[in-house]
Design a protein around this motif. Sequence first.
Motif, PDB file in Angstrom:
ATOM      1  N   PHE A 111      22.908  27.897  50.124  1.00 42.15           N
ATOM      2  CA  PHE A 111      23.761  28.996  50.519  1.00 42.15           C
ATOM      3  C   PHE A 111      23.577  30.215  49.619  1.00 42.15           C
ATOM      4  O   PHE A 111      23.934  31.312  49.997  1.00 42.15           O
ATOM      5  CB  PHE A 111      25.227  28.569  50.516  1.00 42.15           C
ATOM      6  CG  PHE A 111      25.542  27.621  51.636  1.00 42.15           C
ATOM      7  CD1 PHE A 111      25.577  28.065  52.935  1.00 42.15           C
ATOM      8  CD2 PHE A 111      25.773  26.288  51.401  1.00 42.15           C
ATOM      9  CE1 PHE A 111      25.864  27.209  53.978  1.00 42.15           C
ATOM     10  CE2 PHE A 111      26.064  25.428  52.429  1.00 42.15           C
ATOM     11  CZ  PHE A 111      26.109  25.888  53.722  1.00 42.15           C
ATOM     12  N   LEU A 112      23.059  29.996  48.423  1.00 48.97           N
ATOM     13  CA  LEU A 112      22.804  31.130  47.535  1.00 48.97           C
ATOM     14  C   LEU A 112      21.698  32.022  48.079  1.00 48.97           C
ATOM     15  O   LEU A 112      21.736  33.231  47.899  1.00 48.97           O
ATOM     16  CB  LEU A 112      22.447  30.635  46.136  1.00 48.97           C
ATOM     17  CG  LEU A 112      23.590  30.011  45.350  1.00 48.97           C
ATOM     18  CD1 LEU A 112      23.081  29.473  44.020  1.00 48.97           C
ATOM     19  CD2 LEU A 112      24.701  31.009  45.129  1.00 48.97           C
ATOM     20  N   GLU A 113      20.728  31.412  48.757  1.00 48.37           N
ATOM     21  CA  GLU A 113      19.657  32.207  49.344  1.00 48.37           C
ATOM     22  C   GLU A 113      20.188  33.069  50.486  1.00 48.37           C
ATOM     23  O   GLU A 113      19.764  34.206  50.665  1.00 48.37           O
ATOM     24  CB  GLU A 113      18.548  31.288  49.834  1.00 48.37           C
ATOM     25  CG  GLU A 113      17.251  31.998  50.101  1.00 48.37           C
ATOM     26  CD  GLU A 113      16.118  31.021  50.314  1.00 48.37           C
ATOM     27  OE1 GLU A 113      15.292  31.318  51.185  1.00 48.37           O
ATOM     28  OE2 GLU A 113      16.078  29.986  49.644  1.00 48.37           O
ATOM     29  N   ILE A 114      21.107  32.545  51.254  1.00 45.69           N
ATOM     30  CA  ILE A 114      21.742  33.342  52.315  1.00 45.69           C
ATOM     31  C   ILE A 114      22.486  34.513  51.686  1.00 45.69           C
ATOM     32  O   ILE A 114      22.401  35.642  52.164  1.00 45.69           O
ATOM     33  CB  ILE A 114      22.711  32.471  53.143  1.00 45.69           C
ATOM     34  CG1 ILE A 114      21.941  31.432  53.936  1.00 45.69           C
ATOM     35  CG2 ILE A 114      23.554  33.322  54.072  1.00 45.69           C
ATOM     36  CD1 ILE A 114      22.822  30.440  54.637  1.00 45.69           C
ATOM     37  N   GLY A 124      23.759  39.196  51.970  1.00 47.98           N
ATOM     38  CA  GLY A 124      24.931  39.703  51.277  1.00 47.98           C
ATOM     39  C   GLY A 124      26.158  38.834  51.440  1.00 47.98           C
ATOM     40  O   GLY A 124      26.141  37.791  52.096  1.00 47.98           O
ATOM     41  N   ILE A 125      27.227  39.292  50.849  1.00 42.29           N
ATOM     42  CA  ILE A 125      28.463  38.509  50.843  1.00 42.29           C
ATOM     43  C   ILE A 125      29.097  38.436  52.222  1.00 42.29           C
ATOM     44  O   ILE A 125      29.641  37.403  52.605  1.00 42.29           O
ATOM     45  CB  ILE A 125      29.455  39.040  49.789  1.00 42.29           C
ATOM     46  CG1 ILE A 125      30.584  38.046  49.612  1.00 42.29           C
ATOM     47  CG2 ILE A 125      30.024  40.374  50.173  1.00 42.29           C
ATOM     48  CD1 ILE A 125      30.996  37.853  48.212  1.00 42.29           C
ATOM     49  N   PHE A 126      29.008  39.519  52.996  1.00 44.48           N
ATOM     50  CA  PHE A 126      29.606  39.500  54.333  1.00 44.48           C
ATOM     51  C   PHE A 126      28.844  38.563  55.262  1.00 44.48           C
ATOM     52  O   PHE A 126      29.449  37.852  56.063  1.00 44.48           O
ATOM     53  CB  PHE A 126      29.669  40.907  54.920  1.00 44.48           C
ATOM     54  CG  PHE A 126      30.617  41.804  54.187  1.00 44.48           C
ATOM     55  CD1 PHE A 126      31.968  41.538  54.181  1.00 44.48           C
ATOM     56  CD2 PHE A 126      30.148  42.897  53.494  1.00 44.48           C
ATOM     57  CE1 PHE A 126      32.855  42.348  53.499  1.00 44.48           C
ATOM     58  CE2 PHE A 126      31.016  43.717  52.802  1.00 44.48           C
ATOM     59  CZ  PHE A 126      32.373  43.442  52.798  1.00 44.48           C
ATOM     60  N   GLY A 127      27.531  38.544  55.160  1.00 41.68           N
ATOM     61  CA  GLY A 127      26.727  37.626  55.961  1.00 41.68           C
ATOM     62  C   GLY A 127      26.976  36.175  55.588  1.00 41.68           C
ATOM     63  O   GLY A 127      27.081  35.311  56.451  1.00 41.68           O
ATOM     64  N   ALA A 128      27.094  35.918  54.291  1.00 44.76           N
ATOM     65  CA  ALA A 128      27.379  34.554  53.838  1.00 44.76           C
ATOM     66  C   ALA A 128      28.768  34.109  54.280  1.00 44.76           C
ATOM     67  O   ALA A 128      28.962  32.954  54.692  1.00 44.76           O
ATOM     68  CB  ALA A 128      27.239  34.460  52.327  1.00 44.76           C
ATOM     69  N   LEU A 129      29.738  35.020  54.213  1.00 49.08           N
ATOM     70  CA  LEU A 129      31.078  34.683  54.702  1.00 49.08           C
ATOM     71  C   LEU A 129      31.076  34.432  56.202  1.00 49.08           C
ATOM     72  O   LEU A 129      31.754  33.510  56.687  1.00 49.08           O
ATOM     73  CB  LEU A 129      32.065  35.807  54.364  1.00 49.08           C
ATOM     74  CG  LEU A 129      32.502  35.902  52.914  1.00 49.08           C
ATOM     75  CD1 LEU A 129      33.338  37.158  52.686  1.00 49.08           C
ATOM     76  CD2 LEU A 129      33.276  34.669  52.518  1.00 49.08           C
ATOM     77  N   PHE A 130      30.310  35.230  56.931  1.00 54.83           N
ATOM     78  CA  PHE A 130      30.202  35.049  58.379  1.00 54.83           C
ATOM     79  C   PHE A 130      29.617  33.682  58.712  1.00 54.83           C
ATOM     80  O   PHE A 130      30.155  32.960  59.563  1.00 54.83           O
ATOM     81  CB  PHE A 130      29.347  36.165  58.978  1.00 54.83           C
ATOM     82  CG  PHE A 130      29.210  36.107  60.461  1.00 54.83           C
ATOM     83  CD1 PHE A 130      30.288  36.391  61.281  1.00 54.83           C
ATOM     84  CD2 PHE A 130      28.010  35.759  61.048  1.00 54.83           C
ATOM     85  CE1 PHE A 130      30.173  36.331  62.662  1.00 54.83           C
ATOM     86  CE2 PHE A 130      27.875  35.693  62.411  1.00 54.83           C
ATOM     87  CZ  PHE A 130      28.964  35.985  63.232  1.00 54.83           C
TER      88      PHE A 130
END
Length: 85
Positions: free
Chosen positions: A1-4, A9-15
């Motif tokens: 998930f760190l690569e995502i 970015g943070i918004f994409g990872a949260l999504f």
Amino acid sequence: FLEILAYIGIFGALFVGVLLTIYIFRAFKATNSNLMINYFPLSFLIYLFVVNITESAFLGSGNSLIWIFFVYTQIYLMNYKVLNR
């Protein structure tokens, strides 16, 4: 998930995290039936979560099959919800 997180970015990872959480809850609801096909979404999402802990299956090259199954799982769970109202 760190690569995502690094790529989108943070918004994409949260999504992505919110989508996985929603789909896992829907998959748990779909397993109330005795049909074996209803266990596929849950087993696939658990597999996807475990694979993403060790490597980035979402963003890795050549992993388009994972995206195809991810979209299929979403469509299946949406149809399951509509059919079992």
